[in-house]
Scaffold this active site. Structure first.
Site, PDB file in Angstrom:
ATOM      1  N   ASP A   1      -2.300   1.574  -6.834  1.00  0.00           N
ATOM      2  CA  ASP A   1      -0.894   1.502  -6.416  1.00  0.00           C
ATOM      3  C   ASP A   1       0.031   1.077  -7.570  1.00  0.00           C
ATOM      4  OD1 ASP A   1      -0.998   1.436  -3.069  1.00  0.00           O
ATOM      5  OD2 ASP A   1      -2.818   0.806  -4.100  1.00  0.00           O
TER       6      ASP A   1
ATOM      7  N   GLU B   1       1.934   5.205  -0.160  1.00  0.00           N
ATOM      8  CA  GLU B   1       1.476   6.593   0.034  1.00  0.00           C
ATOM      9  C   GLU B   1       2.287   7.448  -0.930  1.00  0.00           C
ATOM     10  OE1 GLU B   1      -1.169   7.071   1.877  1.00  0.00           O
ATOM     11  OE2 GLU B   1      -1.057   4.980   2.529  1.00  0.00           O
TER      12      GLU B   1
ATOM     13  N   HIS C   1      -4.265   5.629   6.259  1.00  0.00           N
ATOM     14  CA  HIS C   1      -3.390   6.357   5.319  1.00  0.00           C
ATOM     15  C   HIS C   1      -1.922   6.355   5.760  1.00  0.00           C
ATOM     16  CE1 HIS C   1      -6.929   7.486   3.112  1.00  0.00           C
ATOM     17  NE2 HIS C   1      -7.428   8.107   4.165  1.00  0.00           N
TER      18      HIS C   1
ATOM     19  N   ASP D   1      -2.023   0.551   6.625  1.00  0.00           N
ATOM     20  CA  ASP D   1      -2.982   0.169   5.572  1.00  0.00           C
ATOM     21  C   ASP D   1      -2.667  -1.243   5.058  1.00  0.00           C
ATOM     22  OD1 ASP D   1      -4.367   2.559   5.710  1.00  0.00           O
ATOM     23  OD2 ASP D   1      -3.569   3.392   3.833  1.00  0.00           O
TER      24      ASP D   1
ATOM     25  N   ASP E   1       0.850  -1.205   0.000  1.00  0.00           N
ATOM     26  CA  ASP E   1       0.000   0.000   0.000  1.00  0.00           C
ATOM     27  C   ASP E   1       0.880   1.247   0.000  1.00  0.00           C
ATOM     28  OD1 ASP E   1      -2.962   1.057   0.580  1.00  0.00           O
ATOM     29  OD2 ASP E   1      -1.515   2.268   1.690  1.00  0.00           O
TER      30      ASP E   1
HETATM   31  P1  AMP Z   1      -4.430   5.463   0.751  1.00  0.00           P
HETATM   32  O1  AMP Z   1      -3.762   4.156   0.456  1.00  0.00           O
HETATM   33  O2  AMP Z   1      -5.893   5.421   0.809  1.00  0.00           O
HETATM   34  O3  AMP Z   1      -3.810   6.015   1.999  1.00  0.00           O
HETATM   35  O4  AMP Z   1      -4.087   6.459  -0.430  1.00  0.00           O
HETATM   36  C1  AMP Z   1      -2.906   6.410  -1.173  1.00  0.00           C
HETATM   37  C2  AMP Z   1      -2.579   7.798  -1.672  1.00  0.00           C
HETATM   38  O5  AMP Z   1      -3.688   8.334  -2.400  1.00  0.00           O
HETATM   39  C3  AMP Z   1      -2.287   8.840  -0.587  1.00  0.00           C
HETATM   40  O6  AMP Z   1      -0.942   8.789  -0.160  1.00  0.00           O
HETATM   41  C4  AMP Z   1      -2.594  10.120  -1.330  1.00  0.00           C
HETATM   42  O7  AMP Z   1      -1.549  10.487  -2.184  1.00  0.00           O
HETATM   43  C5  AMP Z   1      -3.790   9.728  -2.193  1.00  0.00           C
HETATM   44  N1  AMP Z   1      -5.053  10.049  -1.506  1.00  0.00           N
HETATM   45  C6  AMP Z   1      -5.795   9.224  -0.737  1.00  0.00           C
HETATM   46  N2  AMP Z   1      -6.889   9.846  -0.261  1.00  0.00           N
HETATM   47  C7  AMP Z   1      -6.827  11.111  -0.738  1.00  0.00           C
HETATM   48  C8  AMP Z   1      -7.674  12.271  -0.623  1.00  0.00           C
HETATM   49  N3  AMP Z   1      -8.797  12.254   0.092  1.00  0.00           N
HETATM   50  N4  AMP Z   1      -7.282  13.413  -1.246  1.00  0.00           N
HETATM   51  C9  AMP Z   1      -6.152  13.437  -1.990  1.00  0.00           C
HETATM   52  N5  AMP Z   1      -5.329  12.383  -2.146  1.00  0.00           N
HETATM   53  C10 AMP Z   1      -5.648  11.242  -1.528  1.00  0.00           C
HETATM   54 MG    MG Z   2      -2.543   3.888   2.216  1.00  0.00          MG
HETATM   55 MG    MG Z   3      -4.020   2.508  -0.546  1.00  0.00          MG
END
Ligand code: AMP
Ligand code: MG
Ligand code: MG
Length: 236
Positions: free
Chosen positions: A146, A36, A203, A208, A34
């Site tokens: 991803d 970021e 996040h 995650d 996962d």
């Molecule tokens: P996640 O695995 O859901 O934490 O998301 C992976 C990446 O997607 C994050 O590191 C952000 O770059 C982008 N991302 C996730 N949610 C958002 C959001 N609400 N607004 C903008 N970018 C997001």
């Molecule tokens: Mg994440």
């Molecule tokens: Mg993710």
């Protein structure tokens, strides 16, 4: 609203029953990833670069995480994290400043995977064909973002080769929708619906990944048969 609440409660009760439907799995191990990445408010992206690169190895016969890989990665196109990104991911400017470039991270990741392959007799495969006496493994991510968007685009821009093990994977969000016949409200919503509380910080890439592994394990115990959902074009 009321309807939604009633429905949700019914779902949770359903999945709190002890699971007894675990099937024989084609894949002995799942490697959950996962990322970021750099991000901006309102999804107002210029380019996105990986800033956290975690992976956890799940044994599908007992649900144990047997190994973990984790690095913070230094963004080079947009080296300064936005306030929004720091808030969303919990990642600090210092962590990425002290991070490693993506190319080095991928080299370390490949080295880690190759060691696991040797130690645990693992082979990453996308199909049903696995030579006898080898433990099949594949990658799991929550959505195709991803590997099909984030890593693919960044690697193309920077002309970095990616390890072949990342060329096919399971989109667990899709698998979840098909298996439980319902659309999850994010990873956290998916966990809630099966009665699992998210551990750690949403996040955070490592948290995650661990929570996605917990969901995959739960699905396996509920009778989900692990299958690859996506392969990059040209992958045999
Ligand atoms: P996640 O695995 O859901 O934490 O998301 C992976 C990446 O997607 C994050 O590191 C952000 O770059 C982008 N991302 C996730 N949610 C958002 C959001 N609400 N607004 C903008 N970018 C997001
Ligand atoms: Mg994440
Ligand atoms: Mg993710």
């Amino acid at each position: 609203m009321q309807m939604g609440l009633i429905r949700k409660r019914a779902v949770v009760n359903n999945f709190q029953k002890p699971s007894v439907r675990k099937l024989d799995q084609h894949y002995s191990f799942l490697l959950i990833i996962d990322f970021e990445s750099t991000c901006w408010e309102n999804r107002n992206y210029r380019t996105q670069e990986i800033i956290e690169f975690p992976a956890v190895l799940l044994n599908t016969s007992n649900g144990k995480i047997e190994s973990e890989f984790h690095y913070y990665v230094q963004p080079q196109e947009q080296p300064t994290l936005s306030a929004f990104c720091k808030q969303l991911t919990g990642i600090t400017q210092e962590q990425v400043d002290e991070g490693i470039p993506l190319s080095l991270c991928l080299a370390k990741f490949t080295y880690w995977i190759e060691n696991l392959e040797r130690e645990k007799n693992i082979m990453f495969v996308k199909s049903e064909y696995v030579p006898k006496g080898v433990n099949a493994a594949t990658i799991v991510t929550w959505s195709d973002w991803d590997l099909n968007v984030c890593l693919l685009n960044e690697a193309r821009r920077k002309q970095i080769r990616t390890p072949y093990q990342l060329n096919s994977w399971i989109d667990l969000r899709l698998a979840y929708k098909v298996f439980y016949q319902r659309k999850p409200n994010g990873l956290n919503g998916a966990l809630e619906d099966v009665g699992i509380i998210f551990k750690g910080r949403q996040h955070s890439g490592l948290d995650d990944s661990r929570n996605t592994a917990a969901l995959a394990w739960r699905m396996i115990r509920d009778g989900y048969k692990v299958e690859v959902t996506k392969s990059l074009r040209g992958v045999r």
